[in-house]
Design an enzyme around this catalytic site. Sequence first.
Site, PDB file in Angstrom:
ATOM      1  N   ALA A 336     -90.607  69.265  60.965  1.00 14.49           N
ATOM      2  CA  ALA A 336     -90.259  68.026  60.398  1.00 14.49           C
ATOM      3  C   ALA A 336     -91.627  67.443  60.114  1.00 14.49           C
ATOM      4  O   ALA A 336     -92.560  67.292  61.494  1.00 14.49           O
ATOM      5  CB  ALA A 336     -89.390  67.012  61.189  1.00 14.49           C
ATOM      6  N   LEU A 337     -92.008  66.947  58.936  1.00 11.43           N
ATOM      7  CA  LEU A 337     -93.402  66.329  58.865  1.00 11.43           C
ATOM      8  C   LEU A 337     -93.154  64.865  58.616  1.00 11.43           C
ATOM      9  O   LEU A 337     -92.116  64.412  58.169  1.00 11.43           O
ATOM     10  CB  LEU A 337     -94.056  67.061  57.883  1.00 11.43           C
ATOM     11  CG  LEU A 337     -94.500  68.383  57.732  1.00 11.43           C
ATOM     12  CD1 LEU A 337     -95.008  69.004  56.393  1.00 11.43           C
ATOM     13  CD2 LEU A 337     -95.069  68.831  58.795  1.00 11.43           C
ATOM     14  N   ASP A 338     -94.270  63.988  59.291  1.00  9.15           N
ATOM     15  CA  ASP A 338     -94.057  62.585  59.043  1.00  9.15           C
ATOM     16  C   ASP A 338     -93.732  61.982  57.801  1.00  9.15           C
ATOM     17  O   ASP A 338     -93.227  60.857  57.386  1.00  9.15           O
ATOM     18  CB  ASP A 338     -95.018  61.993  60.042  1.00  9.15           C
ATOM     19  CG  ASP A 338     -96.400  62.122  59.458  1.00  9.15           C
ATOM     20  OD1 ASP A 338     -96.503  62.968  58.613  1.00  9.15           O
ATOM     21  OD2 ASP A 338     -97.184  61.366  59.859  1.00  9.15           O
ATOM     22  N   LYS A 339     -94.596  62.588  56.974  1.00  8.49           N
ATOM     23  CA  LYS A 339     -94.633  62.177  55.380  1.00  8.49           C
ATOM     24  C   LYS A 339     -95.085  63.214  54.344  1.00  8.49           C
ATOM     25  O   LYS A 339     -95.499  64.166  54.930  1.00  8.49           O
ATOM     26  CB  LYS A 339     -95.564  60.771  55.508  1.00  8.49           C
ATOM     27  CG  LYS A 339     -96.867  61.330  55.901  1.00  8.49           C
ATOM     28  CD  LYS A 339     -97.895  60.069  55.608  1.00  8.49           C
ATOM     29  CE  LYS A 339     -99.177  60.251  56.299  1.00  8.49           C
ATOM     30  NZ  LYS A 339     -99.468  60.868  57.425  1.00  8.49           N
ATOM     31  N   THR A 342     -98.598  65.753  54.252  1.00  8.39           N
ATOM     32  CA  THR A 342     -99.269  65.991  55.656  1.00  8.39           C
ATOM     33  C   THR A 342    -100.085  67.023  55.696  1.00  8.39           C
ATOM     34  O   THR A 342    -101.155  67.272  56.325  1.00  8.39           O
ATOM     35  CB  THR A 342     -98.211  65.824  56.781  1.00  8.39           C
ATOM     36  OG1 THR A 342     -97.529  64.540  56.667  1.00  8.39           O
ATOM     37  CG2 THR A 342     -98.944  66.290  58.334  1.00  8.39           C
TER      38      THR A 342
END
Length: 453
Positions: A336-339, A342
């Site tokens: 899972a990446l924050d935005k 990235t």
Amino acid sequence: MTGTPSADSGLARRALEVAKPMWESREVRWSAASGILLAIGFLAGPAGATGSVTSGIYVVGTVVGLRFFALEGFEVLIRHKVVGIELLMAVAAVTAGVLGLWGEAATLAFLYSISEALEEFTEDRTRNAIRALMDLAPKRVTRLASNGEEEIVELDQIDVGDRFLVRPGQGVATDGVVDEGNSAVDESAVTGESIPVEKGPGDQVFAGTLNASGALVVTASATSVDNTSAKIVQLVTEAQQQKGHSERFMRRFSRRYSPAVLVAGVLVAIIGGALTGDWETWAVRAATVIVAAAPCALVISIPVTYVAAMGSAGRRGVLIKGGVHLEELAAMRVLALDKTGTLTRAQPTVTEIHPVADIDERQLVAVAAGVERRSEHPLALAISRYAHSVGVDLPEVSAFRSLVGAGAEATINGTDYVVGSARLMEERRIDLGDISRVVEALQAQGDTAVVIA
């Protein structure tokens, strides 16, 4: 026109820049010297050297190989009353040597020294990452007195509420809020943001980030001991102390296995010698038990695996903080990446061009690259590279002016052009019309839109 970040993390790059080559590790050099002496001793016999010369070479190779881990084994025994694998390997090598098997002793010392050297080298890489983090923030800061005078002070003299100046090209000394000025700040080393972030009054800046263009006056909101950089250093240090599951298992295993092997070796020598009276033969057999039972392959395999995997990841710009995190990657099923955006290469590239009105694509690129050719902003450099790659001739430009934190403007053939963000166009009250929907769509998918008007 859009640019997509097409880089590895700034921290990884800096860590790799300061990481010393393997041969600069003292433990690696000693282990290599032990291996070279072992090879010389092996070749000395066929070359006609006497037995005493060959044995002498093996003795020196054994001592060199034992140089670090034997001392560590005895230190653990004395301080913690624990028989570790280091002590077991040292006893096995010394026992083999006392019985005249110096070739076997040198081989054992060399093989285990490889394990110790690689483990130390792995820890060195993480320590280098910590040094890289500590070097991100400048050690001396331009503090502004209440009367506006500038004074150069040490970083640890900056208190919360102090105002300090960050000139173009300088690192931000500590966390704070911008009071005056506008600039683009490179936050890739701290936040992973691939494109410099525009900063103005009221915006927060972080220790360890790099001011790109304009000068900023910042009010400190943290000191050198509790700012963002210091907290990251603490997290990296804690990660370094975490051992991988395999390594922890090996440690637990060795605490029971190593004393058992030593006891077994002693019992073989005592019982066999007492029953037969042939103490020398049974001493050799006891040494054989210790050498054969020593978990050399198990001990070597773990640090070798860590070094190979973390080194390979590092060359690709991925900094893994320790063995436990490396092992957890094998069990990972979802990332899972924050935005959006990235994971990048920290080098923006032009991905889409949307000309409007009666201007074609090459004309649009020529105007944009002509205006941006004198700018050092990463997006400007990306546009210039793209224009060069497609063979667009750049027009003559006059009255160039950099709009810090927003874009640039210039005159081409008597026409004034502005190149920058959609926000700049709004501030200039330039109606974008239908292109505003294109800008919103591009930004939603992680692209950075550059508008030419």
